[in-house]
Design an enzyme around this catalytic site. Structure first.
Site, PDB file in Angstrom:
ATOM      1  N   TYR A 195      10.334   4.509  43.722  1.00  0.00           N
ATOM      2  CA  TYR A 195      10.027   4.366  42.302  1.00  0.00           C
ATOM      3  C   TYR A 195       9.257   5.439  41.777  1.00  0.00           C
ATOM      4  O   TYR A 195       8.312   5.731  42.394  1.00  0.00           O
ATOM      5  CB  TYR A 195       9.822   2.797  41.801  1.00  0.00           C
ATOM      6  CG  TYR A 195      10.739   2.457  41.016  1.00  0.00           C
ATOM      7  CD1 TYR A 195      10.632   2.726  39.614  1.00  0.00           C
ATOM      8  CD2 TYR A 195      11.444   1.327  41.278  1.00  0.00           C
ATOM      9  CE1 TYR A 195      11.828   2.165  38.894  1.00  0.00           C
ATOM     10  CE2 TYR A 195      12.322   0.743  40.480  1.00  0.00           C
ATOM     11  CZ  TYR A 195      12.682   1.289  39.368  1.00  0.00           C
ATOM     12  OH  TYR A 195      13.466   0.687  38.686  1.00  0.00           O
ATOM     13  N   GLU A 221       8.783   6.858  38.158  1.00  0.00           N
ATOM     14  CA  GLU A 221       8.796   6.770  36.731  1.00  0.00           C
ATOM     15  C   GLU A 221       7.778   7.893  36.125  1.00  0.00           C
ATOM     16  O   GLU A 221       6.836   7.864  36.775  1.00  0.00           O
ATOM     17  CB  GLU A 221       8.616   5.643  35.816  1.00  0.00           C
ATOM     18  CG  GLU A 221       9.755   4.645  35.924  1.00  0.00           C
ATOM     19  CD  GLU A 221       9.468   3.118  35.170  1.00  0.00           C
ATOM     20  OE1 GLU A 221       8.335   3.054  34.728  1.00  0.00           O
ATOM     21  OE2 GLU A 221      10.439   2.490  35.131  1.00  0.00           O
ATOM     22  N   ASP A 262      28.187  21.252  25.890  1.00  0.00           N
ATOM     23  CA  ASP A 262      28.358  20.118  27.279  1.00  0.00           C
ATOM     24  C   ASP A 262      29.354  20.799  28.185  1.00  0.00           C
ATOM     25  O   ASP A 262      30.486  20.774  27.979  1.00  0.00           O
ATOM     26  CB  ASP A 262      28.976  18.900  26.378  1.00  0.00           C
ATOM     27  CG  ASP A 262      29.153  17.927  27.483  1.00  0.00           C
ATOM     28  OD1 ASP A 262      29.152  17.914  28.947  1.00  0.00           O
ATOM     29  OD2 ASP A 262      29.446  16.774  27.310  1.00  0.00           O
ATOM     30  N   THR A 265      27.263  17.490  33.714  1.00  0.00           N
ATOM     31  CA  THR A 265      27.218  16.641  35.000  1.00  0.00           C
ATOM     32  C   THR A 265      26.971  17.618  36.279  1.00  0.00           C
ATOM     33  O   THR A 265      27.142  18.787  36.092  1.00  0.00           O
ATOM     34  CB  THR A 265      28.675  15.837  35.264  1.00  0.00           C
ATOM     35  OG1 THR A 265      29.663  16.883  35.040  1.00  0.00           O
ATOM     36  CG2 THR A 265      28.836  14.994  33.873  1.00  0.00           C
ATOM     37  N   LYS A 283      31.163  17.503  38.887  1.00  0.00           N
ATOM     38  CA  LYS A 283      32.427  18.054  38.937  1.00  0.00           C
ATOM     39  C   LYS A 283      32.572  19.263  39.528  1.00  0.00           C
ATOM     40  O   LYS A 283      32.376  19.403  40.726  1.00  0.00           O
ATOM     41  CB  LYS A 283      32.970  18.160  37.309  1.00  0.00           C
ATOM     42  CG  LYS A 283      32.767  16.586  36.636  1.00  0.00           C
ATOM     43  CD  LYS A 283      32.827  16.514  35.533  1.00  0.00           C
ATOM     44  CE  LYS A 283      32.869  14.908  34.767  1.00  0.00           C
ATOM     45  NZ  LYS A 283      33.113  14.998  33.371  1.00  0.00           N
ATOM     46  N   ARG A 298      26.748  12.700  42.189  1.00  0.00           N
ATOM     47  CA  ARG A 298      27.098  12.149  40.547  1.00  0.00           C
ATOM     48  C   ARG A 298      25.730  12.004  39.742  1.00  0.00           C
ATOM     49  O   ARG A 298      24.946  11.417  40.446  1.00  0.00           O
ATOM     50  CB  ARG A 298      27.398  10.664  40.670  1.00  0.00           C
ATOM     51  CG  ARG A 298      28.900  10.204  40.561  1.00  0.00           C
ATOM     52  CD  ARG A 298      29.395   8.922  40.211  1.00  0.00           C
ATOM     53  NE  ARG A 298      30.673   9.279  39.179  1.00  0.00           N
ATOM     54  CZ  ARG A 298      31.522   9.876  39.608  1.00  0.00           C
ATOM     55  NH1 ARG A 298      32.028  10.256  41.035  1.00  0.00           N
ATOM     56  NH2 ARG A 298      32.416  10.113  38.754  1.00  0.00           N
TER      57      ARG A 298
HETATM   58  C1  LIG Z   1      32.694  14.086  32.474  1.00  0.00           C
HETATM   59  C2  LIG Z   1      32.165  14.356  31.106  1.00  0.00           C
HETATM   60  C3  LIG Z   1      30.931  13.488  30.529  1.00  0.00           C
HETATM   61  C4  LIG Z   1      30.418  12.359  31.095  1.00  0.00           C
HETATM   62  O1  LIG Z   1      30.119  12.400  32.291  1.00  0.00           O
HETATM   63  P1  LIG Z   1      29.985  10.900  33.128  1.00  0.00           P
HETATM   64  O2  LIG Z   1      29.099  11.135  34.333  1.00  0.00           O
HETATM   65  O3  LIG Z   1      31.419  10.416  33.455  1.00  0.00           O
HETATM   66  O4  LIG Z   1      29.208  10.025  32.200  1.00  0.00           O
HETATM   67  C5  LIG Z   1      30.413  14.067  29.211  1.00  0.00           C
HETATM   68  N1  LIG Z   1      30.825  15.084  28.961  1.00  0.00           N
HETATM   69  C6  LIG Z   1      31.993  15.945  29.368  1.00  0.00           C
HETATM   70  C7  LIG Z   1      32.165  17.111  28.768  1.00  0.00           C
HETATM   71  C8  LIG Z   1      32.461  15.430  30.466  1.00  0.00           C
HETATM   72  O5  LIG Z   1      33.284  16.184  30.933  1.00  0.00           O
END
Ligand SMILES: *Cc1c(COP(=O)(O)O)cnc(C)c1O
Length: 436
Positions: free
Chosen positions: A54, A56, A200, A226, A229, A235
């Site tokens: 932990y 925080e 994003d 993220t 991807k 993750r």
């Molecule tokens: C995948 C994605 C998210 C969310 O990610 P999670 O890990 O699934 O919560 C947010 N914004 C965009 C553009 C994404 O492609």
């Protein structure tokens, strides 16, 4: 692997699901554009004793004892992310992409404040203002859309919308848009209307750091991504930002915080508790991998493969949204096949053929998000596997056969044979494999 043996002994039931999932991943063609295969080093970090801790707070400012070593690994992750993206500040603690975006809203907006984001049906994400999501429920979202004829984002229209609506934040970014995003143009609009710009890059982060897509980092106030991807890590997510709050006097006159402090305190203690230190370790490993020169070859091959897959599909008379791609993503429009609203059944027929895709809306979807008229494909996972242009031809043929047969089950069986033949030549986790 030793850990697998332990699991098989202590919990055969879960071990069995894990082994069958490994087999599914090895045998199939993974075309979901948000998925990938991490390295074994990343897998090992996630499955490590850091999950027991932990911590925080932030490095050197923790609320618990025993964090000397966690501090080290979080600092490694931070330093590598800064080098990789060239950003001024980064927070590596967000649990995933949606919580990262939630933290940005929480940091910069008040409830009911107005923002503009990309419409979900044309390629935005749920967290960019969908009415079923926190972003659409708690804040006032006005969506921008693609041009109906070209299916491409029209920056002059977005500018007009921003001038009319005067939003406090503008979100750029995509989950199902196959074209390059002009982050500089988004920033210019944001500056013109005194709005924050959140870029994003969850889908395209691997392309951005691999020089296969332009970067928002020099422009945007805040950038979320993220890590699992195209970036090919565990993750999770990170938030990058400028240190200074360009709009402090206008939007946060009573705050003593600069932009990076607003973001950090929104993540913790605003939204999250303890960071997932095992994931932080795995993020550090993934950033290290992405800093290697080979990563650029991978990123460029993702785009080459997507363009090749798109060309092959079009030559087999399959209609694509925008008639092509600039990134890792290809969106099939099933309407000309007489399959409006039939993305689901075709996705299932492709599952039976060993090709994993996801049903997706097309711009100005005439049916519904649950019964959409498109299929979304992407090349990051198959590129990680080592596949190149000639493999794209085999995959495109399989896709076209299943689509043209309108999901005939017998055809799926024959396509599956060619897919199994193909995947056998590209072992996924050599040594870990249970396939003989
Ligand atoms: C995948 C994605 C998210 C969310 O990610 P999670 O890990 O699934 O919560 C947010 N914004 C965009 C553009 C994404 O492609």
């Amino acid at each position: 692997m030793k850990i697998m043996n332990d699991l098989s002994n202590s919990d055969p039931e879960v071990a069995d699901t894990l082994l069958r999932e490994l087999k599914r991943q090895e045998e199939g063609i993974e075309l979901i554009p948000s998925e990938n295969y991490t390295s074994r080093a990343v897998l090992q970090s996630i499955g490590s004793v850091f999950t027991n801790k932990y911590s925080e707070g932030y490095p050197k400012k923790r609320y618990y004892g025993g964090n000397e070593i966690v501090d080290e690994v979080e600092i490694i992750a931070i330093d590598r992310a800064k080098e990789l993206f060239g950003c001024e500040h980064v927070n590596v603690q967000p649990y995933s992409g949606s919580p990262a975006n939630q933290a940005v809203f929480f940091a910069l907006l008040n409830l009911k404040d107005k923002f503009i984001g990309f419409s979900l049906t044309s390629g935005g994400h749920l967290t960019h203002g969908s009415h079923v999501n926190f972003s659409g429920k708690n804040y006032a979202c006005v969506s921008y859309d693609v041009n109906k004829e070209t299916e491409i984002l029209d920056m002059e229209n977005i500018r007009k919308l921003a001038l009319e609506e005067k939003p406090k934040m503008i979100i750029s970014g995509l989950t199902a848009y196959p074209r390059e995003i002009d982050f500089k143009a988004f920033q210019e609009i944001a500056e013109e209307v005194n709005a924050y710009h959140l870029a994003d890059i969850s889908h395209i982060a691997g392309l951005v750091v691999g020089d296969a897509h332009s970067s928002p980092v020099p422009h945007a106030d805040v950038i979320t991504t993220t890590t699992h991807k195209s970036l090919r890590g565990p993750r999770g997510a990170i938030i990058m930002c400028k240190i200074e709050d360009r709009l402090h006097d206008l939007h946060h006159p009573n705050s003593k915080k600069n932009l990076s402090q607003l973001i950090d305190s929104a993540v913790f203690p605003g939204l999250q508790g303890g960071p997932h230190d095992h994931t932080t370790a795995a993020k550090a490993v993934a950033f290290g991998e992405a800093l290697k020169p080979e990563f650029k070859d991978y990123a460029k091959q993702i785009v080459k493969n997507a363009k090749s897959l798109a060309d092959d599909l079009m030559s087999l008379d399959i209609k694509l949204v925008t008639n092509g791609t600039d990134n890792h993503l290809v969106l099939i429009d099933l309407r000309p096949e007489g399959l409006t609203g039939k993305g689901g059944p075709i996705q299932n027929a492709l599952d039976d053929a060993g090709i994993t895709v996801n049903k997706n809306t097309v711009p100005y979807e005439p049916s519904s998000p649950f019964h959409p008229s498109g299929l979304r494909l992407g090349t990051p996972a198959i590129t990680t596997r080592g596949m190149k242009e000639s493999e794209m031809t085999v995959i495109a043929e399989g896709l076209a056969k299943v689509i043209k047969s309108k999901g005939d089950p017998e055809l799926s069986v024959t396509v599956k044979e060619s897919i199994l033949e193909l995947t056998k030549q590209f072992p996924l986790y050599p040594g870990l494999s249970i396939l003989k």
